[in-house]
Design a protein around this motif. Structure first.
Motif: not given
Length: 273
Positions: A184-186, A266-267, A269-273
């Protein structure tokens, strides 16, 4: 401005919306025909008529004149109150947001409301202590999501957000909620009038250690500052105080990651979740 934090009722908004619809139909205008006459979108007019959006003073005055309402709308507009979910201490600032030329926000506690996904907003309100009732949570979430119309319906307003990396790493609501939040932030950051910067977790020189702040430029080019705490808020027009807030925000802009680097982070961090 420092008053109680109870949400305000929506009956007055619904009443005004019903009157507006009545006079519009009496004038033989559809929402699509009426909207450009007052400089709003048809969707915005619909929201006002349904009592879901707070009409600005200029809208009320124009509508009263265009629809030949003999000041009925103008009189009704004096008694408007925000819908449930918008706290009374936030009411004035929320109204100013509607017409701002610039809106700058720094947050270190949660992701700013204008950038929150629905699931993240719900997780934030569900974490409140003392706990909120389910209906209160849904009212708060609905009001917060409704405010996000600003980003798309006010394309000439420049929005700047500086968000601490730590609030994303906290994973409020869990991994899936955080993934949805980042998406959503992206999407919001992809808008041309939105600048999103992330303050990295490791930053030895940080001008924002005094806490969250918001800055706003009004249509007459006056800058205002806003801060809030647990039980109150503070809105200031003092040139000295606002000047200091502008100085801090400008320094933080230079200390945070660039917009491009923030999107890249952000991208990742999303991949590291």
């Amino acid at each position: 401005m420092a008053v109680g934090s109870e949400p305000e009722p929506s009956e007055s908004l619904q009443g005004f919306g019903a009157l507006l619809a009545l006079f519009r139909k009496r004038a033989g205008l559809t929402q699509e025909q009426f909207a450009p006459l007052v400089g709003y979108s048809a969707a915005a007019v619909s929201s006002i008529e349904q009592g879901r959006r707070f009409p600005q003073r200029q809208f009320i005055l124009q509508a009263d004149q265009i629809l030949e309402a003999d000041e009925v709308l103008k009189t009704s507009g004096r008694h408007l109150a925000r819908r449930p979910g918008i706290a009374s201490w936030f009411r004035h600032w929320a109204q100013l947001e509607e017409e701002a030329l610039n809106l700058w926000t720094y947050e270190c506690r949660v992701v700013p409301g204008l950038l929150q996904s629905e699931a993240y907003a719900r997780a934030v309100f569900q974490s409140r202590m003392p706990p909120l009732a389910d209906a209160q949570v849904e009212n708060q979430v609905s009001a917060r999501m409704d405010r996000q119309h600003l980003l798309r319906e006010n394309p000439n307003t420049a929005y700047s957000f500086i968000v601490e990396e730590a609030v994303i790493l906290r994973r409020t609501g869990g991994v899936e909620v955080t993934r949805g939040l980042i998406d959503h932030m992206l999407a919001q950051a992809d808008l041309r009038n939105v600048e999103l910067q992330v303050m990295p977790l490791r930053q030895e020189d940080h001008a924002g250690l005094g806490g969250p702040l918001q800055l706003l430029e009004t249509p007459d080019n006056q800058w205002l500052g806003y801060t809030e705490g647990y039980f109150n808020s503070h809105l200031t027009s003092s040139p000295k105080q606002v000047g200091r807030m502008l100085q801090r925000y400008a320094r933080m802009r230079s200390q945070a990651l660039t917009s491009a680097d923030s999107v890249g982070l952000l991208k990742r961090l999303r991949g590291d979740l």
